[in-house]
Scaffold this active site. Structure first.
Site, mmCIF file in Angstrom:
data_model
loop_
_atom_site.group_PDB
_atom_site.id
_atom_site.type_symbol
_atom_site.label_atom_id
_atom_site.label_comp_id
_atom_site.label_asym_id
_atom_site.label_seq_id
_atom_site.Cartn_x
_atom_site.Cartn_y
_atom_site.Cartn_z
ATOM 1 N N PRO A 186 0.755 -1.321 0.001
ATOM 2 C CA PRO A 186 0.045 0.025 0.233
ATOM 3 C C PRO A 186 0.793 1.286 -0.067
ATOM 4 C CG PRO A 186 0.165 -1.009 2.120
ATOM 5 C CD PRO A 186 0.911 -2.038 1.463
ATOM 6 N N ASP A 222 2.655 1.022 -11.713
ATOM 7 C CA ASP A 222 1.379 1.797 -11.735
ATOM 8 C C ASP A 222 1.353 3.057 -11.067
ATOM 9 O OD1 ASP A 222 -0.035 -0.020 -13.444
ATOM 10 O OD2 ASP A 222 -0.935 -1.202 -11.867
ATOM 11 N N LYS A 231 -2.859 4.499 -14.852
ATOM 12 C CA LYS A 231 -3.842 5.119 -15.109
ATOM 13 C C LYS A 231 -4.237 6.293 -14.381
ATOM 14 C CE LYS A 231 -5.727 0.630 -17.232
ATOM 15 N NZ LYS A 231 -4.826 -0.201 -16.529
ATOM 16 N N GLY A 247 0.333 -1.718 -7.263
ATOM 17 C CA GLY A 247 0.167 -1.233 -6.101
ATOM 18 C C GLY A 247 -0.364 -2.452 -5.323
ATOM 19 N N ASP A 299 -1.683 -5.960 -4.034
ATOM 20 C CA ASP A 299 -1.368 -7.033 -4.488
ATOM 21 C C ASP A 299 -1.722 -7.229 -5.849
ATOM 22 O OD1 ASP A 299 -1.219 -10.185 -3.409
ATOM 23 O OD2 ASP A 299 -2.840 -9.941 -5.079
ATOM 24 N N ILE A 340 -5.491 -8.659 -6.742
ATOM 25 C CA ILE A 340 -6.738 -8.148 -6.080
ATOM 26 C C ILE A 340 -6.933 -6.892 -6.839
ATOM 27 C CG2 ILE A 340 -7.720 -7.115 -3.902
ATOM 28 C CD1 ILE A 340 -7.195 -9.867 -3.195
ATOM 29 N N THR A 388 -2.458 -6.214 0.370
ATOM 30 C CA THR A 388 -3.559 -5.221 -0.310
ATOM 31 C C THR A 388 -4.064 -3.943 0.449
ATOM 32 O OG1 THR A 388 -5.590 -5.517 -1.627
ATOM 33 C CG2 THR A 388 -5.336 -6.677 0.414
ATOM 34 N N ALA A 389 -4.594 -3.207 -0.189
ATOM 35 C CA ALA A 389 -5.083 -1.983 0.572
ATOM 36 C C ALA A 389 -5.763 -2.285 1.707
ATOM 37 C CB ALA A 389 -6.027 -1.015 -0.298
ATOM 38 N N MET A 421 -12.080 1.502 -4.768
ATOM 39 C CA MET A 421 -12.708 2.289 -5.883
ATOM 40 C C MET A 421 -14.281 2.654 -5.776
ATOM 41 S SD MET A 421 -10.831 0.059 -8.906
ATOM 42 C CE MET A 421 -11.033 -1.569 -8.173
HETATM 43 C C1 LIG Z 1 -7.152 -0.555 -8.918
HETATM 44 S S1 LIG Z 1 -7.353 -0.839 -7.249
HETATM 45 C C2 LIG Z 1 -5.751 -1.600 -6.966
HETATM 46 C C3 LIG Z 1 -5.775 -2.421 -5.675
HETATM 47 C C4 LIG Z 1 -4.354 -3.029 -5.234
HETATM 48 N N1 LIG Z 1 -4.018 -4.098 -6.254
HETATM 49 C C5 LIG Z 1 -4.407 -3.576 -3.925
HETATM 50 O O1 LIG Z 1 -4.276 -4.769 -3.805
HETATM 51 O O2 LIG Z 1 -4.620 -2.954 -3.022
HETATM 52 C C6 LIG Z 1 -7.061 0.756 -6.629
HETATM 53 C C7 LIG Z 1 -7.881 1.192 -5.500
HETATM 54 O O3 LIG Z 1 -7.424 0.275 -4.258
HETATM 55 C C8 LIG Z 1 -7.416 1.275 -3.122
HETATM 56 N N2 LIG Z 1 -6.235 1.650 -2.584
HETATM 57 C C9 LIG Z 1 -5.121 1.217 -2.879
HETATM 58 N N3 LIG Z 1 -4.074 1.740 -2.043
HETATM 59 C C10 LIG Z 1 -4.708 2.540 -1.193
HETATM 60 C C11 LIG Z 1 -4.330 3.271 -0.079
HETATM 61 N N4 LIG Z 1 -3.112 3.402 0.104
HETATM 62 N N5 LIG Z 1 -5.240 4.027 0.645
HETATM 63 C C12 LIG Z 1 -6.537 3.876 0.301
HETATM 64 N N6 LIG Z 1 -7.217 3.112 -0.683
HETATM 65 C C13 LIG Z 1 -6.215 2.362 -1.490
HETATM 66 C C14 LIG Z 1 -8.491 2.547 -3.639
HETATM 67 O O4 LIG Z 1 -9.822 2.016 -3.566
HETATM 68 C C15 LIG Z 1 -7.982 2.595 -5.124
HETATM 69 O O5 LIG Z 1 -9.074 2.880 -5.831
#
Ligand SMILES: C[S@@+](CC[C@H](N)C(=O)[O-])C[C@H]1O[C@@H](n2cnc3c(N)ncnc32)[C@H](O)[C@@H]1O
Length: 261
Positions: free
Chosen positions: A20, A43, A65, A96, A98, A101, A126-127, A178
């Site tokens: 994260p 990314d 993106k 970012g 995992d 996920i 993962t987040a 998201m």
């Molecule tokens: C395309 S997804 C990717 C998720 C990533 N693969 C993961 O496992 O965390 C992107 C979304 O993950 C969430 N996200 C990722 N990192 C974050 C963080 N540090 N703080 C809050 N939300 C996060 C948000 O909802 C963001 O819009």
């Protein structure tokens, strides 16, 4: 029917989870792959501290993106990964959290496999897990939550989504990736499926970073809270009784600190 893939080559391409944000939340395996990389394709959500450890001589491709800006399509990213894999160099596809996920890691691994390349999959935090720990929200808790569901709020093309009923229920924590833009639909969908409007909710902005913010509301006020955060990114939404534990933990710890002082 059995699928037939081309014979696989031994070329090294790794789909690596960067976690994260902070360097300390990277796995050792991910660290090793990045340090050995000759090419890194990354990314938008990969943390600055992690980008800083990419070897100086490694080629870098930013394929992040960004809303409202031109960015490579998934097809273009797949084609780039394939072209890089064919060079025989050590390629790291850095994502970012995992890679599997909501990270399209599965799509990329399949695309490469279809063309004869076996990608190594390196997990990341993962987040949901990073943000929960960072904001002191236990995703499961005896007596309060016995299951956690990770769900995407990205409902584009899914206007007819009717699975809300499966997402509400006692003892369930819902973590929505998201979801900011779709908060109104999420609120209406969950309430329509019978969820309690008083269900505690946390919106976590830039979790695990120095800019982390936590906004608390109830399910009935989710759309309003999201509206106030318009444009903030990234945002993770946690819904469930466990969100209230954060306040309890805070109160207890503040009490402890004042006794120590
Ligand atoms: C395309 S997804 C990717 C998720 C990533 N693969 C993961 O496992 O965390 C992107 C979304 O993950 C969430 N996200 C990722 N990192 C974050 C963080 N540090 N703080 C809050 N939300 C996060 C948000 O909802 C963001 O819009």
């Amino acid at each position: 029917m059995m699928k037939h893939y081309p014979e696989q080559t031994a070329v090294h391409i790794a789909l690596v989870g960067a976690g994260p944000g902070p360097l300390e939340l990277l796995t050792l395996r991910a660290l090793r792959r990045i340090e050995a990389a000759e090419v890194v394709v990354y990314d938008r959500l990969v943390g600055a501290e992690i980008l800083a450890i990419i070897p100086v001589g490694a080629a870098r491709f930013d394929v992040g993106k960004r809303c409202g800006e031109p960015s490579p399509s998934q097809q273009e990213i797949n084609a780039l990964l394939l072209a890089l894999a064919r060079t025989g160099k050590r390629v790291v596809r850095l994502k970012g959290g995992d890679p599997l996920i909501f990270g399209r890691g599965g799509e990329e691994a399949l695309y490469l496999a279809h063309h004869g390349f076996r990608a190594e999959l390196v997990p990341g935090i993962t987040a949901a897990l990073g943000c929960a720990a960072s904001t002191a929200i236990p995703l499961t808790h005896r007596g309060l939550a016995r299951s956690v569901t990770l769900v995407t709020g990205h409902l584009q093309g899914e206007e007819s989504f009717n699975g809300w009923r499966t997402l509400v229920g006692e003892g369930q924590t819902l973590v929505c990736y998201m979801g900011l833009e779709q908060a109104g639909k999420i609120e209406a969908g969950l309430l329509g499926a019978g969820a309690d409007g008083a269900l505690p909710v946390a919106l976590i902005v830039a979790g695990c970073s120095e800019h982390e913010r936590v906004i608390r509301c109830r399910l009935g006020g989710l759309a309003r809270a999201a509206e106030a955060l318009r444009g903030a990114t990234p945002v993770l939404i946690i819904l469930g009784e466990v969100v209230a534990l954060r306040d309890e933990l805070d109160q207890l710890l503040t009490g402890l600190e004042s006794r120590v002082a």
